[in-house]
Design a protein around this motif. Structure first.
Motif, PDB file in Angstrom:
ATOM      1  N   PRO A   1      56.429  55.655  17.930  1.00 13.94           N
ATOM      2  CA  PRO A   1      56.084  56.923  18.575  1.00 13.94           C
ATOM      3  C   PRO A   1      55.718  57.988  17.554  1.00 13.94           C
ATOM      4  N   TRP A   2      56.261  57.890  16.387  1.00 14.52           N
ATOM      5  CA  TRP A   2      55.896  58.689  15.220  1.00 14.52           C
ATOM      6  C   TRP A   2      56.211  57.826  14.002  1.00 14.52           C
ATOM      7  N   GLY A   3      55.587  58.116  12.880  1.00 14.77           N
ATOM      8  CA  GLY A   3      55.922  57.293  11.723  1.00 14.77           C
ATOM      9  C   GLY A   3      54.856  57.294  10.656  1.00 14.77           C
ATOM     10  N   GLU A   4      55.106  56.513   9.607  1.00 14.66           N
ATOM     11  CA  GLU A   4      54.172  56.393   8.503  1.00 14.66           C
ATOM     12  C   GLU A   4      53.104  55.348   8.776  1.00 14.66           C
ATOM     13  N   GLU A   5      53.308  54.545   9.821  1.00 13.74           N
ATOM     14  CA  GLU A   5      52.360  53.510  10.238  1.00 13.74           C
ATOM     15  C   GLU A   5      52.454  53.420  11.753  1.00 13.74           C
TER      16      GLU A   5
END
Length: 673
Positions: free
Chosen positions: A93-97
């Motif tokens: 839902p959110w992140g670096e990838e």
């Protein structure tokens, strides 16, 4: 076909098989990594790991020592050995990838004692092309219902005394230490992740995943590269480390394996070994940048305690709200707003005075919540506990209800203490504390509050399952530059943590210092250049990033401040462009909500020139590259504030040459046309 299969298996089965045949083996999908499981003549289980036909982890034992029961170490027979495959791509839902592939082959070994109580124990291995995870599972059984673990006997016996980067375990400052580089045999008791470089140049990060209802695993180095799991005990007087009721599982023990240090940055093994999101709709969790009443406290311009120097006043908070609204920041962190700061809260028992839903008289929370909402900003709450967990837990529901009612979408928690024991005498990061941290995450989710946790237990990928645990500190952050007796973080610190601490998850490092010589702190300074401070927003990943310095310092450098305003915090994808542990790091990330890319590059105390090929950019697009770099005479110790800004047009495949000064860096925004 059968002959071909045997040839393929031979490419990864351990050379140890010449003297002992495995009871079962499993290879990764592309057969890069393999695991062999053994059972000695005494029924003692062990395993080893093979990388491209060579032993990576030598024969290593499995098992437990229990209280009031025989150890689970020997006398086993194999009941079943079941293999399976799994392949999915899931979305963060959110992140670096944004999209992560979860592709592994699994081996489940079911063991049962031949004599006595005939207790059962499963060991499950998941083998990826870039790592291995394994855990123990205790099935429901009449002969083993309550499990009291004194010691987990898991070993990770490396094939030689490799180089290791580590911080000490169960030490007074928890995780907040500078990294040491030694052979395995010299590292003693250490935290994970611990990153190893083998004599053949392979990189291995040893950690754990899905830490729930269990004690934190540290590891202890020994002679010849032997490494032993070492659980944090309950207390000095209570040797039990973990108490479980079957059925139960342990956390995963993990080995991330890459042929370069840079590739470790994009290894998502620990995330994959956690369960999917359990919170349902998490659209209310928003990655964001924030400012706040924080750095001025560390510089002693204002104070946490009430009185004439109090920082968390209505008027001072409004100043930060105005600054945030003017420059497009979502949040304003306020520390010292609640009752309890006037005593010696950092000493044992001092945290019992904290009240988490009663503001000081000079902090008008209703007016500030109204004012912030009017400006399109929200206040970030702060819960410092002084490690007095029972006091905090007695107020959890009221505390998070208060945050929710006043529009505080996030909270920073803290557990400052002067030793390794909590106020109740139990060890920080033992099973009791791990379960407390989970209760905070759970109740925060009920009230739709994101948690940024300081002095907490290390990240083991729980953010996949509970996306509201959005970031943590759990390392030596930028605050040490303001007051540490050693003068602050050395230049190589931020060239180490991308390949060590950050492998566990996001870090609230609090970058963004523009006044680097710290006139109010003559014995300290921020040991970077200003351009390196900008680079940290890309190199050190967190979905919540602070612009930590005082508003007036940003107003003096609005051209450089523009990068902090522009840089994204939620990413579509990440590319590690290069790096060597303790030397340098260069990382590119693409904004999830546009076609723009951002690059951060930094070095240690050595000047160097990096040549970066922009082969990751989208084909057919043109970009305006705005480059924030060290000035020609920049130096972290003598001229840290010197920087230059230039713009050029670039496309996919172009190359950039970045000169990095001692302790310096560069930040680049690549804005798609």
């Amino acid at each position: 076909m059968k002959k071909l299969i045997m040839i393929l298996i031979a490419s990864w089965v351990s050379s140890a098989a010449a003297t002992q045949n495995p009871i079962a083996s499993v290879a990764s999908p592309e057969e890069t990594l393999g695991v062999n499981v053994y059972l000695s003549s005494n029924g003692e289980p062990s395993y080893n790991v093979v990388y491209k036909g060579k032993d990576l982890v030598a024969d290593s034992r499995l098992g437990f020592e229990l209280k009031n029961q025989p150890a689970l170490t020997s006398g086993f027979k194999v009941v079943a050995a079941k293999k399976s495959r799994f392949d999915e791509t899931w979305e963060q839902p959110w992140g670096e990838e944004r999209f992560i592939r979860n592709h592994y082959n699994q081996l489940r070994i079911t063991l049962r004692e031949v004599f006595g109580a005939k207790r059962k124990l499963d060991v499950v291995f998941r083998v990826y092309d870039d790592g291995v995870g394994f855990r123990y599972e205790f099935p429901e059984q009449d002969s083993l219902t309550t499990i009291e673990i004194l010691h987990e006997l898991t070993q990770f016996n490396m094939t030689a005394d490799h180089t290791a980067w580590w911080t000490p375990g169960q030490a007074g400052n928890q995780y907040e230490y500078l990294y040491q580089k030694t052979p395995i045999s010299k590292m003693g008791l250490v935290h994970t992740p611990v990153t190893l470089q083998t004599n053949e140049g392979l990189f291995v990060a040893l950690h754990e995943a899905a830490l729930h209802n269990y004690s934190t695993m540290n590891v202890t180095g020994g002679a010849d590269g032997k490494i032993n799991a070492t659980l944090v005990p309950t207390s000095k007087h209570q040797p039990i480390a973990v108490k479980l009721t079957a059925p139960a599982v342990t956390p995963w023990r993990t080995l991330q394996v890459e042929e370069s240090a840079a590739n470790l940055v994009t290894n998502y093994l620990t995330l994959n070994l956690n369960e999917p999101n359990k919170l349902g709709d998490v659209s209310w969790i928003k990655p964001a940048k924030y400012v706040g009443v924080w750095w001025e406290l560390h510089l002693e311009k204002t104070s946490w305690k009430s009185g004439p120097t109090h920082g968390a006043t209505t008027a001072n908070t409004k100043k930060y709200i105005d600054f945030a609204a003017k420059h497009g920041f979502a949040g304003v962190l306020v520390e010292g707003w609640n009752l309890g700061w006037d005593g010696e809260w950092w000493k044992p028992g001092g945290g019992n005075n904290f009240n988490f839903y009663t503001p000081t008289p000079d902090f008008d929370v209703k007016e500030l919540s109204r004012y912030a909402a009017e400006k399109g900003v929200y206040i970030i709450g702060h819960h410092e506990t002084g490690a007095a967990i029972e006091n905090y837990e007695s107020q959890l529901d009221d505390a998070f209800k208060f945050l929710n009612q006043n529009g505080m979408k996030a909270v920073k928690t803290g557990y400052v203490e002067t030793g390794e024991e909590l106020v109740n005498g139990l060890y920080h990061h033992g099973q009791y504390y791990v379960n407390h941290a989970q209760r905070v995450i759970d109740i925060a989710a009920q009230y739709k509050v994101a948690v940024v946790a300081h002095e907490t237990v290390k990240d083991t990928g729980e953010r996949r399952t509970y996306p509201n645990i959005i970031s943590r500190e759990v390392a030596r952050g930028q605050e040490y530059d303001a007051w540490s007796v050693d003068g602050g973080n050395p230049p190589n610190h931020t060239a180490i943590i991308p390949f060590t601490r950050l492998l566990s998850g996001p870090m609230d490092f609090t970058p963004g210092a523009f006044e680097l010589t710290l006139p109010s702190r003559p014995k300290n300074q921020v040991n970077t250049t200003l351009a390196k401070q900008l680079a940290l927003y890309v190199v050190i990943y967190s979905p919540v990033q602070m612009a930590s310095d005082l508003p007036e310092h940003y107003e003096q450098h609005l051209d450089a401040f523009q990068f902090i305003k522009d840089v994204a915090v939620d990413w579509e994808t990440t590319r590690a462009l290069g790096g060597e542990i303790g030397e340098y790091a260069a990382i590119a990330r693409k904004d999830r909500h546009s076609d723009n890319w951002f690059i951060g590059a930094l070095t240690n105390e050595k000047a160097r020139s990096l040549q970066l090929k922009l082969d990751f950019l989208d084909t057919g697009k043109k970009y305006t590259a705005r480059i924030y770099q060290d000035g020609k005479t920049a130096h972290y110790a003598t001229n840290p504030g010197s920087y230059e800004i230039r713009e050029i047009e670039v496309t996919r495949g172009d190359e950039l040459v970045l000169p990095l000064s001692p302790g310096g860096g560069a930040a680049i925004s690549l804005i798609a046309k």
